[in-house]
Design a protein around this motif. Structure first.
Motif, PDB file in Angstrom:
ATOM      1  N   VAL A 165     -12.907   5.517  31.942  1.00 25.15           N
ATOM      2  CA  VAL A 165     -11.917   6.198  31.103  1.00 25.15           C
ATOM      3  C   VAL A 165     -12.496   6.422  29.728  1.00 25.15           C
ATOM      4  O   VAL A 165     -12.308   7.411  29.109  1.00 25.15           O
TER       5      VAL A 165
ATOM      6  N   LEU B 255       4.062  24.961  19.892  1.00 27.98           N
ATOM      7  CA  LEU B 255       3.818  24.281  21.174  1.00 27.98           C
ATOM      8  C   LEU B 255       3.172  25.199  22.224  1.00 27.98           C
ATOM      9  O   LEU B 255       2.360  24.725  23.017  1.00 27.98           O
TER      10      LEU B 255
ATOM     11  N   PHE C  93       4.359  16.710  25.823  1.00 24.59           N
ATOM     12  CA  PHE C  93       4.330  18.047  25.226  1.00 24.59           C
ATOM     13  C   PHE C  93       5.004  19.079  26.124  1.00 24.59           C
ATOM     14  O   PHE C  93       5.656  19.997  25.630  1.00 24.59           O
ATOM     15  N   LEU C  94       4.851  18.907  27.442  1.00 27.95           N
ATOM     16  CA  LEU C  94       5.509  19.845  28.356  1.00 27.95           C
ATOM     17  C   LEU C  94       7.026  19.731  28.244  1.00 27.95           C
ATOM     18  O   LEU C  94       7.742  20.729  28.268  1.00 27.95           O
TER      19      LEU C  94
ATOM     20  N   LEU D 202       4.768  22.527  14.773  1.00 30.77           N
ATOM     21  CA  LEU D 202       3.696  22.571  15.768  1.00 30.77           C
ATOM     22  C   LEU D 202       3.982  23.711  16.754  1.00 30.77           C
ATOM     23  O   LEU D 202       4.982  23.648  17.476  1.00 30.77           O
TER      24      LEU D 202
ATOM     25  N   LEU E 220      -0.255  23.955  23.664  1.00 35.49           N
ATOM     26  CA  LEU E 220      -0.372  23.605  25.084  1.00 35.49           C
ATOM     27  C   LEU E 220      -1.368  24.515  25.803  1.00 35.49           C
ATOM     28  O   LEU E 220      -2.091  24.056  26.687  1.00 35.49           O
TER      29      LEU E 220
ATOM     30  N   ASN F 292       8.705  18.707  25.587  1.00 38.03           N
ATOM     31  CA  ASN F 292       9.083  19.320  24.304  1.00 38.03           C
ATOM     32  C   ASN F 292       9.091  20.837  24.408  1.00 38.03           C
ATOM     33  O   ASN F 292       9.991  21.503  23.889  1.00 38.03           O
ATOM     34  N   PHE F 293       8.071  21.364  25.089  1.00 41.07           N
ATOM     35  CA  PHE F 293       7.965  22.813  25.267  1.00 41.07           C
ATOM     36  C   PHE F 293       9.167  23.332  26.066  1.00 41.07           C
ATOM     37  O   PHE F 293       9.787  24.342  25.691  1.00 41.07           O
TER      38      PHE F 293
ATOM     39  N   MET G  21     -11.261  13.364  24.225  1.00 38.23           N
ATOM     40  CA  MET G  21      -9.978  14.068  24.218  1.00 38.23           C
ATOM     41  C   MET G  21      -9.237  13.843  22.898  1.00 38.23           C
ATOM     42  O   MET G  21      -8.661  14.777  22.329  1.00 38.23           O
TER      43      MET G  21
ATOM     44  N   LEU H  93      -6.873  11.243  34.070  1.00 33.23           N
ATOM     45  CA  LEU H  93      -5.588  11.935  34.209  1.00 33.23           C
ATOM     46  C   LEU H  93      -4.431  10.958  34.052  1.00 33.23           C
ATOM     47  O   LEU H  93      -3.382  11.314  33.523  1.00 33.23           O
TER      48      LEU H  93
ATOM     49  N   SER I 299     -12.573  15.586  32.405  1.00 34.84           N
ATOM     50  CA  SER I 299     -13.107  14.351  32.982  1.00 34.84           C
ATOM     51  C   SER I 299     -14.066  14.581  34.124  1.00 34.84           C
ATOM     52  O   SER I 299     -14.660  13.637  34.630  1.00 34.84           O
TER      53      SER I 299
ATOM     54  N   LEU J 148       0.702  12.127  27.572  1.00 36.78           N
ATOM     55  CA  LEU J 148       0.557  13.105  26.474  1.00 36.78           C
ATOM     56  C   LEU J 148       0.933  14.508  26.970  1.00 36.78           C
ATOM     57  O   LEU J 148       1.722  15.214  26.317  1.00 36.78           O
ATOM     58  N   GLY J 149       0.406  14.872  28.136  1.00 36.99           N
ATOM     59  CA  GLY J 149       0.710  16.186  28.702  1.00 36.99           C
ATOM     60  C   GLY J 149       2.188  16.325  29.029  1.00 36.99           C
ATOM     61  O   GLY J 149       2.817  17.331  28.703  1.00 36.99           O
TER      62      GLY J 149
ATOM     63  N   ILE K 174       2.092  13.185  17.101  1.00 33.71           N
ATOM     64  CA  ILE K 174       1.427  13.961  18.157  1.00 33.71           C
ATOM     65  C   ILE K 174       0.665  13.026  19.103  1.00 33.71           C
ATOM     66  O   ILE K 174       0.685  13.188  20.311  1.00 33.71           O
TER      67      ILE K 174
ATOM     68  N   PHE L 126      -7.345  18.861  29.719  1.00 31.34           N
ATOM     69  CA  PHE L 126      -6.930  18.022  30.857  1.00 31.34           C
ATOM     70  C   PHE L 126      -7.638  18.453  32.140  1.00 31.34           C
ATOM     71  O   PHE L 126      -7.991  17.635  32.976  1.00 31.34           O
TER      72      PHE L 126
ATOM     73  N   LEU M 168      -4.383   8.541  32.097  1.00 28.55           N
ATOM     74  CA  LEU M 168      -4.270   8.301  30.656  1.00 28.55           C
ATOM     75  C   LEU M 168      -3.610   9.469  29.921  1.00 28.55           C
ATOM     76  O   LEU M 168      -2.778   9.270  29.035  1.00 28.55           O
ATOM     77  N   VAL M 169      -3.982  10.675  30.313  1.00 29.72           N
ATOM     78  CA  VAL M 169      -3.465  11.839  29.568  1.00 29.72           C
ATOM     79  C   VAL M 169      -2.131  12.351  30.114  1.00 29.72           C
ATOM     80  O   VAL M 169      -1.532  13.245  29.539  1.00 29.72           O
TER      81      VAL M 169
ATOM     82  N   LEU N  99      -0.353   8.895  23.521  1.00 31.10           N
ATOM     83  CA  LEU N  99      -1.706   8.471  23.880  1.00 31.10           C
ATOM     84  C   LEU N  99      -1.992   7.065  23.345  1.00 31.10           C
ATOM     85  O   LEU N  99      -2.596   6.240  24.037  1.00 31.10           O
TER      86      LEU N  99
END
Lengths: 278, 273
Positions: A278, A78, B215-216, A76, A82, B218-219, A206, B205, A93, B211-212, B77, A89, B207-208, B81
């Motif tokens: 949501v 990243l 990944f951050l 992946l 990202l 991992n990055f 999303m 926000l 919303s 996930l964010g 992935i 993000f 909720l996500v 979530l």
């Protein structure tokens, strides 16, 4: 009169949807800064001097198609992943969230759902443009630090990124691959998410958008929009890669469909139901 | 303590009966079905050369045993979530809707925080474990549980990998231990994001956030040239980058302690009434 009303709506949305939640952009800027800084350090260790175009290409280059098998796992990218996920993000919303607050009153005051919807579309496009502008600004900043503000790829860096000479010899056409196609992908996917957020709520939208991005990493398909935002998947880099012309047509069609269907869905949307959070 | 248990049971029941958990289960089931189909169909199965060398086995074909199918990779992935959907937004929404005020009349803030924390942990754990347990059960029906042979496409094949000996001698226990590892890690991550997002204004926000953040992180680890610290890799039973207990426990403990401290501070500072 209607034009002025629309102008007010757009200004309100840009103010409340893009500039007011500026704190949400901080992680995105930090992420880009770290990614570009790391690339700069790596390049210096290898004796390369990167231009602004090299830095931008590093973020949007993606990954070469690599069919995973029993021995090789799916990789992946990243940085690419990202970069494209942040607008999801950042902008995802706002429209539904706005309807829970003053947005409903603004909608009633405007007296026209279509105008309200179009102003959200304008806000989304502006948000994506601003985000791409941040990448451009940071790339220019790092390029200027290295003494090369050129937006074109350097030959040595292109070799390092596994990009063939055909791309560096393309002249100004390089900018299509580095900036225009990624911007198109950002706008298209953001509009798709905007439309879906009124059908399956922001969370569902999303999930679908993330799924499409992940599918693009997995396989090369001209029908997947994010494919066009990956420099290493284009026809100048790999045989049977995706063509920017087809990409432009596809993105235009998907964007128009998203705006039209989303607008139609929004006209039937129950704005008084406060459970749709949501 | 008793009130915490009552609150925990109540919140867990709400979480498990909610739409979020239902959506998480549906998504997981779809992903498992897609992975099983891709893995089972010979045309779709891409490691044909490995099939010729060694017959299909449960430990090679279940969700955690292969790393080439799209659905199989998508689970890793989307996992943060899937765990966030059941309970993560509950504390935020209860505060917003005034439900928290009613609960706070009957218990202390500490009990309140503990109740929500434990309920979120349990619900997220179940959501994380479900796809892997389901896949293991489905594949157990479809494939023989042949013992793994090193070098025949089974991973981890190197002694540098985590629990290699256990994998060679008791592969089923290895799979179960790994499922527990994944479930615990994701549940703690979900609790951390629940605590951090307590004061956010936007439920999307909340909720996500996981996930964010996932990944951050991992990055950041990839940028620091520490791929073995990336949960995206070490949480896969095939171990594309070998996992190690110190890294796993260190990350888990840091997240757990941070979540407890943040939640305590947030709940104490929050003006419930």
């Amino acid at each position: 009169m209607r034009f002025f009303k629309f102008g007010h709506l757009v200004r309100y949305d840009i103010c409340h949807g893009i500039f007011k939640p500026y704190k949400r952009l901080i992680p995105a800027v930090l992420f880009l800064l770290i990614a570009l800084l790391e690339m700069d350090i790596t390049a210096k260790q290898m004796g390369m001097v990167l231009s602004a175009g090299d830095f931008a290409a590093y973020v949007v280059r993606g990954v070469l198609p690599d069919t995973p098998n029993g021995m090789i796992a799916l990789y992946l990218p990243l940085v690419w992943f990202l970069f494209y996920l942040f607008p999801v993000f950042y902008l995802g919303s706002y429209p539904t969230q706005d309807l829970q607050g003053t947005g409903a009153a603004v909608l009633l005051r405007s007296g026209n759902r279509k105008l309200w919807w179009l102003s959200k579309v304008c806000m989304t496009v502006t948000g994506c443009g601003l985000y791409m502008g941040i990448l451009l600004a940071l790339s220019l900043l790092f390029g200027a630090k290295n003494g090369s503000c050129s937006l074109f790829l350097t030959r040595r860096c292109a070799d390092f990124f596994q990009i063939p000479a055909a791309m560096t010899e393309a002249g100004t056409a390089q900018l299509i691959y580095t900036f225009l196609l990624p911007l198109g992908v950002l706008v298209t996917m953001a509009l798709v998410q905007l439309s879906l957020s009124f059908v399956w709520r922001p969370a569902g939208a999303m999930v679908i958008v993330v799924l499409v991005y992940a599918a693009s990493v997995y396989r090369v398909s001209p029908w997947l929009v994010p494919e066009y935002g990956m420099m290493l998947r284009t026809d100048r880099v790999i045989p049977n890669g995706v063509s920017p012309k087809n990409g432009a047509v596809l993105m235009l069609l998907v964007s128009l469909t998203a705006v039209c269907i989303g607008g139609r869905m929004f006209c039937r949307y129950d704005i008084l139901n406060n459970d749709k959070e949501v | 303590m008793k009130k915490t248990t009552v609150l925990f049971k109540n919140q867990l029941r709400r979480g498990l009966r909610g739409r979020g958990f239902c959506l998480s289960l549906i998504l997981s089931t779809l992903l498992v079905a897609a992975q099983t189909l891709q893995s089972y169909t010979p045309i779709w199965s891409m490691d044909v050369h490995m099939v010729q060398l060694y017959p299909s086995s449960l430990f090679k074909r279940w969700l955690g045993g292969e790393c080439y199918s799209f659905a199989g990779q998508l689970v890793y992935i989307l996992l943060p979530l899937l765990c966030a959907l059941p309970c993560q937004t509950q504390l935020f929404l209860d505060r917003k809707r005034g439900y928290l005020q009613k609960i706070a009349l009957f218990c202390t803030r500490k009990e309140l925080g503990n109740g929500y924390f434990c309920a979120n942990f349990a619900a997220s754990f179940l959501a994380a474990v479900y796809p892997f347990a389901l896949s293991l059960a489905v594949c157990a029906v479809l494939y023989p549980a042949l013992p793994p042979i090193v070098g025949m496409g089974f991973l981890p094949s190197s002694s540098a990998a985590l629990m290699t000996d256990l994998f060679r001698t008791h592969p089923l226990i290895y799979c179960l231990v790994y499922i527990l590892m994944i479930g615990t890690y994701q549940a703690v991550l979900s609790c951390l994001t629940m605590a951090c997002s307590f004061r956010m204004q936007n439920p999307f926000l909340v909720l996500v956030c996981s996930l964010g953040g996932y990944f951050l992180f991992n990055f950041a680890m990839e940028q620091l040239n520490r791929p073995r610290w990336c949960p995206l890799y070490f949480l896969q039973p095939t171990q594309p980058d070998y996992a190690s207990w110190p890294v796993y426990w260190a990350q888990l403990l840091i997240m757990l302690v941070t979540a407890r401290i943040v939640l305590k501070k947030q709940v104490n500072r929050c003006e419930i009434f």
